[in-house]
Design a protein around this motif. Structure first.
Motif, PDB file in Angstrom:
ATOM      1  N   THR A 145       0.820  -1.211   0.000  1.00 43.09           N
ATOM      2  CA  THR A 145       0.000   0.000   0.000  1.00 43.09           C
ATOM      3  C   THR A 145       0.856   1.263   0.000  1.00 43.09           C
ATOM      4  OG1 THR A 145      -0.142   0.346   2.401  1.00 43.09           O
ATOM      5  CG2 THR A 145      -1.625  -1.286   1.454  1.00 43.09           C
ATOM      6  N   PHE A 146       0.231   2.347  -0.525  1.00 43.89           N
ATOM      7  CA  PHE A 146       0.886   3.649  -0.581  1.00 43.89           C
ATOM      8  C   PHE A 146      -0.160   4.740  -0.355  1.00 43.89           C
ATOM      9  CE2 PHE A 146       2.690   0.725  -3.696  1.00 43.89           C
ATOM     10  CZ  PHE A 146       4.005   0.615  -3.248  1.00 43.89           C
ATOM     11  N   ASP A 147       0.297   5.886   0.078  1.00 38.44           N
ATOM     12  CA  ASP A 147      -0.623   7.015   0.235  1.00 38.44           C
ATOM     13  C   ASP A 147      -1.095   7.529  -1.120  1.00 38.44           C
ATOM     14  OD1 ASP A 147      -0.467   6.913   2.987  1.00 38.44           O
ATOM     15  OD2 ASP A 147       1.080   8.472   3.132  1.00 38.44           O
ATOM     16  N   ASP A 148      -0.197   7.524  -2.108  1.00 40.05           N
ATOM     17  CA  ASP A 148      -0.528   8.028  -3.442  1.00 40.05           C
ATOM     18  C   ASP A 148       0.551   7.553  -4.419  1.00 40.05           C
ATOM     19  OD1 ASP A 148       1.675   9.758  -2.929  1.00 40.05           O
ATOM     20  OD2 ASP A 148       0.319  11.258  -2.086  1.00 40.05           O
ATOM     21  N   LEU A 149       0.425   7.946  -5.678  1.00 36.63           N
ATOM     22  CA  LEU A 149       1.381   7.513  -6.692  1.00 36.63           C
ATOM     23  C   LEU A 149       2.789   8.061  -6.443  1.00 36.63           C
ATOM     24  CD1 LEU A 149      -0.725   7.775  -9.981  1.00 36.63           C
ATOM     25  CD2 LEU A 149      -0.017   5.695  -8.767  1.00 36.63           C
ATOM     26  N   GLU A 150       2.858   9.269  -5.906  1.00 37.34           N
ATOM     27  CA  GLU A 150       4.171   9.845  -5.592  1.00 37.34           C
ATOM     28  C   GLU A 150       4.875   9.006  -4.526  1.00 37.34           C
ATOM     29  OE1 GLU A 150       6.131  14.063  -3.977  1.00 37.34           O
ATOM     30  OE2 GLU A 150       4.011  13.957  -4.530  1.00 37.34           O
ATOM     31  N   ALA A 151       4.114   8.583  -3.514  1.00 37.41           N
ATOM     32  CA  ALA A 151       4.688   7.739  -2.468  1.00 37.41           C
ATOM     33  C   ALA A 151       5.106   6.385  -3.026  1.00 37.41           C
ATOM     34  CB  ALA A 151       3.680   7.565  -1.335  1.00 37.41           C
ATOM     35  N   LYS A 152       4.316   5.870  -3.945  1.00 37.74           N
ATOM     36  CA  LYS A 152       4.662   4.597  -4.590  1.00 37.74           C
ATOM     37  C   LYS A 152       6.019   4.695  -5.279  1.00 37.74           C
ATOM     38  CE  LYS A 152       3.108   1.575  -8.408  1.00 37.74           C
ATOM     39  NZ  LYS A 152       4.087   1.970  -9.434  1.00 37.74           N
ATOM     40  N   SER A 153       6.208   5.738  -6.058  1.00 40.20           N
ATOM     41  CA  SER A 153       7.464   5.931  -6.770  1.00 40.20           C
ATOM     42  C   SER A 153       8.638   6.048  -5.800  1.00 40.20           C
ATOM     43  CB  SER A 153       7.373   7.182  -7.648  1.00 40.20           C
ATOM     44  OG  SER A 153       8.583   7.424  -8.309  1.00 40.20           O
ATOM     45  N   ALA A 154       8.429   6.783  -4.713  1.00 34.71           N
ATOM     46  CA  ALA A 154       9.500   6.986  -3.733  1.00 34.71           C
ATOM     47  C   ALA A 154       9.857   5.689  -3.023  1.00 34.71           C
ATOM     48  CB  ALA A 154       9.077   8.049  -2.726  1.00 34.71           C
ATOM     49  N   HIS A 155       8.851   4.901  -2.687  1.00 33.43           N
ATOM     50  CA  HIS A 155       9.095   3.643  -1.982  1.00 33.43           C
ATOM     51  C   HIS A 155       9.861   2.646  -2.855  1.00 33.43           C
ATOM     52  CE1 HIS A 155       6.302   5.017   1.139  1.00 33.43           C
ATOM     53  NE2 HIS A 155       6.677   3.969   1.861  1.00 33.43           N
ATOM     54  N   TRP A 156       9.477   2.522  -4.111  1.00 31.60           N
ATOM     55  CA  TRP A 156      10.155   1.576  -4.988  1.00 31.60           C
ATOM     56  C   TRP A 156      11.582   2.038  -5.294  1.00 31.60           C
ATOM     57  CZ3 TRP A 156       9.309  -3.207  -5.334  1.00 31.60           C
ATOM     58  CH2 TRP A 156       8.015  -3.742  -5.289  1.00 31.60           C
ATOM     59  N   LYS A 157      11.786   3.332  -5.347  1.00 35.19           N
ATOM     60  CA  LYS A 157      13.144   3.860  -5.546  1.00 35.19           C
ATOM     61  C   LYS A 157      14.017   3.500  -4.352  1.00 35.19           C
ATOM     62  CE  LYS A 157      15.697   8.109  -6.584  1.00 35.19           C
ATOM     63  NZ  LYS A 157      15.598   9.579  -6.838  1.00 35.19           N
ATOM     64  N   ALA A 158      13.450   3.657  -3.158  1.00 37.62           N
ATOM     65  CA  ALA A 158      14.198   3.317  -1.939  1.00 37.62           C
ATOM     66  C   ALA A 158      14.478   1.821  -1.877  1.00 37.62           C
ATOM     67  CB  ALA A 158      13.408   3.761  -0.703  1.00 37.62           C
ATOM     68  N   PHE A 159      13.528   1.034  -2.324  1.00 33.10           N
ATOM     69  CA  PHE A 159      13.704  -0.414  -2.310  1.00 33.10           C
ATOM     70  C   PHE A 159      14.849  -0.834  -3.227  1.00 33.10           C
ATOM     71  CE2 PHE A 159      12.826  -4.738  -3.748  1.00 33.10           C
ATOM     72  CZ  PHE A 159      12.497  -5.384  -2.568  1.00 33.10           C
ATOM     73  N   GLY A 160      14.878  -0.275  -4.427  1.00 33.02           N
ATOM     74  CA  GLY A 160      15.898  -0.639  -5.399  1.00 33.02           C
ATOM     75  C   GLY A 160      17.310  -0.296  -4.964  1.00 33.02           C
ATOM     76  N   SER A 161      17.438   0.724  -4.101  1.00 34.19           N
ATOM     77  CA  SER A 161      18.767   1.135  -3.652  1.00 34.19           C
ATOM     78  C   SER A 161      19.095   0.669  -2.234  1.00 34.19           C
ATOM     79  CB  SER A 161      18.883   2.669  -3.715  1.00 34.19           C
ATOM     80  OG  SER A 161      17.916   3.284  -2.875  1.00 34.19           O
ATOM     81  N   ASP A 162      18.212  -0.112  -1.628  1.00 37.52           N
ATOM     82  CA  ASP A 162      18.418  -0.565  -0.253  1.00 37.52           C
ATOM     83  C   ASP A 162      19.579  -1.554  -0.178  1.00 37.52           C
ATOM     84  OD1 ASP A 162      17.193  -0.778   2.600  1.00 37.52           O
ATOM     85  OD2 ASP A 162      17.481  -2.862   1.966  1.00 37.52           O
ATOM     86  N   PRO A 163      20.541  -1.352   0.714  1.00 43.97           N
ATOM     87  CA  PRO A 163      21.709  -2.231   0.798  1.00 43.97           C
ATOM     88  C   PRO A 163      21.343  -3.692   1.087  1.00 43.97           C
ATOM     89  CG  PRO A 163      22.109  -0.191   1.990  1.00 43.97           C
ATOM     90  CD  PRO A 163      20.662  -0.193   1.619  1.00 43.97           C
ATOM     91  N   GLU A 164      20.394  -3.918   1.960  1.00 44.05           N
ATOM     92  CA  GLU A 164      20.013  -5.287   2.290  1.00 44.05           C
ATOM     93  C   GLU A 164      19.380  -5.976   1.083  1.00 44.05           C
ATOM     94  OE1 GLU A 164      19.782  -8.733   4.445  1.00 44.05           O
ATOM     95  OE2 GLU A 164      20.850  -6.874   4.908  1.00 44.05           O
ATOM     96  N   TRP A 165      18.515  -5.250   0.359  1.00 46.06           N
ATOM     97  CA  TRP A 165      17.912  -5.824  -0.847  1.00 46.06           C
ATOM     98  C   TRP A 165      18.984  -6.126  -1.885  1.00 46.06           C
ATOM     99  CZ3 TRP A 165      15.090  -8.487  -3.783  1.00 46.06           C
ATOM    100  CH2 TRP A 165      15.026  -8.262  -5.170  1.00 46.06           C
ATOM    101  N   LYS A 166      19.943  -5.226  -2.054  1.00 42.96           N
ATOM    102  CA  LYS A 166      21.021  -5.455  -3.012  1.00 42.96           C
ATOM    103  C   LYS A 166      21.820  -6.697  -2.643  1.00 42.96           C
ATOM    104  CE  LYS A 166      21.818  -0.781  -4.779  1.00 42.96           C
ATOM    105  NZ  LYS A 166      22.820   0.297  -4.943  1.00 42.96           N
ATOM    106  N   LYS A 167      22.020  -6.907  -1.345  1.00 45.40           N
ATOM    107  CA  LYS A 167      22.756  -8.078  -0.881  1.00 45.40           C
ATOM    108  C   LYS A 167      22.007  -9.365  -1.212  1.00 45.40           C
ATOM    109  CE  LYS A 167      24.424 -10.213   3.401  1.00 45.40           C
ATOM    110  NZ  LYS A 167      24.522 -10.055   4.885  1.00 45.40           N
ATOM    111  N   ILE A 168      20.680  -9.355  -0.949  1.00 48.64           N
ATOM    112  CA  ILE A 168      19.856 -10.547  -1.214  1.00 48.64           C
ATOM    113  C   ILE A 168      19.794 -10.829  -2.710  1.00 48.64           C
ATOM    114  CG2 ILE A 168      17.538 -11.526  -1.044  1.00 48.64           C
ATOM    115  CD1 ILE A 168      17.154  -9.760   1.471  1.00 48.64           C
ATOM    116  N   SER A 169      19.488  -9.804  -3.487  1.00 51.12           N
ATOM    117  CA  SER A 169      19.293  -9.995  -4.932  1.00 51.12           C
ATOM    118  C   SER A 169      20.585 -10.318  -5.670  1.00 51.12           C
ATOM    119  CB  SER A 169      18.637  -8.743  -5.540  1.00 51.12           C
ATOM    120  OG  SER A 169      19.449  -7.598  -5.346  1.00 51.12           O
ATOM    121  N   ALA A 170      21.725 -10.035  -5.028  1.00 55.11           N
ATOM    122  CA  ALA A 170      23.014 -10.321  -5.660  1.00 55.11           C
ATOM    123  C   ALA A 170      23.409 -11.789  -5.527  1.00 55.11           C
ATOM    124  CB  ALA A 170      24.104  -9.437  -5.063  1.00 55.11           C
TER     125      ALA A 170
END
Length: 263
Positions: free
Chosen positions: A212-237
């Motif tokens: 869930t997101f408050d709006d489309l702007e929040a959606k974009s911001a959350h996915w951007k943060a996810f893509g650059s998250d160090p823990e996610w990068k570690k898992i996906s690598a």
């Protein structure tokens, strides 16, 4: 040390469990084990069909389900439909036994059948909907129960990951459960509603989840943060979790809740 959950659900065991006699009341307390979800998608031709289907869920089905121990029934329209919206309904069950008992109760409740006649007994020449696509999903071990977000204006994203093989699908689920991917979503504020493996339904093998997101702007911001998250990068690598090996197709559907939705 990795937490290995070894998800054991299969289509065979799911079907076997559904045909066992119901041994407990539909209002059984929520167990510690994983919930099951029915996800319905209604194809609708026009506004009149939408009124009939929504009227059934708002005035008849949801109150009846609540009385049978089903809480937080979600009903959603597409955020920006190309034509007439599809209607999405998410129904959580405490267990397969609960699912079976609730279904039997609906089928045998003559008062409910009478109240819902416009939907249940619509004439063939004027059907209440074009078709229902229904899936049965089992909640992930690391998020075994639905988590309804705060009741405020928001948008929802329903995502499905299809895999080329059942082994690949299980490996992707392991990534969420055992390697901490669900934790990354929660830490970054996606406020996930559920994660589920489709045990019965189309496009298997696949997993489906809702965030869930408050709006489309929040959606974009959350996915951007996810893509650059160090823990996610570690898992996906990790080579064993490469998307090219585990995911063959991703679909994303943006939804908005109806005014009577409990999610």
């Amino acid at each position: 040390m990795k937490r290995r959950s070894f998800v054991k659900s299969t289509l065979l065991t799911g079907v076997t469990a559904t045909v066992l006699p119901a041994m407990s009341k539909a209002t059984e307390p929520a167990p510690k084990t994983a919930e099951y979800y029915e996800l319905r998608v209604y194809s609708l031709k026009n506004v009149e069909q939408q009124k009939i289907v929504e009227g059934y869920w708002k005035d008849i089905a949801i109150p009846a389900l609540n009385n049978l121990g089903v809480k937080h029934v979600g009903v959603f329209n597409e955020f920006k439909p190309d034509a007439q919206t599809r209607l999405f309904v998410l129904i959580p069950f405490n267990s397969l036994n609960h699912f079976s008992t609730v279904t039997e109760s609906f089928d045998s409740d003559t008062k409910l059948q009478a109240k819902g006649a416009a939907y249940l007994n619509a004439p063939a020449a004027a059907p209440a909907y074009e078709r229902i696509e229904s899936s049965l999903l089992k909640a992930f071990v690391h998020m075994p129960h639905l988590e309804a977000p705060e009741n405020k204006t928001r948008i929802f994203e329903l995502r499905q990951y299809q895999s080329a093989t059942e082994a690949a699908g299980k490996k992707k689920i392991e990534m969420f459960n055992d390697e901490g991917e669900i934790d990354v979503f929660k830490r970054l504020g996606f406020k996930p509603v559920f994660w589920g493996e489709t045990v019965i339904g189309p496009q298997r093998p696949n997993l489906t989840y809702m965030i869930t997101f408050d709006d489309l702007e929040a959606k974009s911001a959350h996915w951007k943060a996810f893509g650059s998250d160090p823990e996610w990068k570690k898992i996906s690598a990790m080579p064993e979790y490469a998307d090219a090996l585990l995911v063959s197709k991703i679909t994303s559907t943006m939804l908005v809740p109806t005014v009577y939705s409990q999610i």
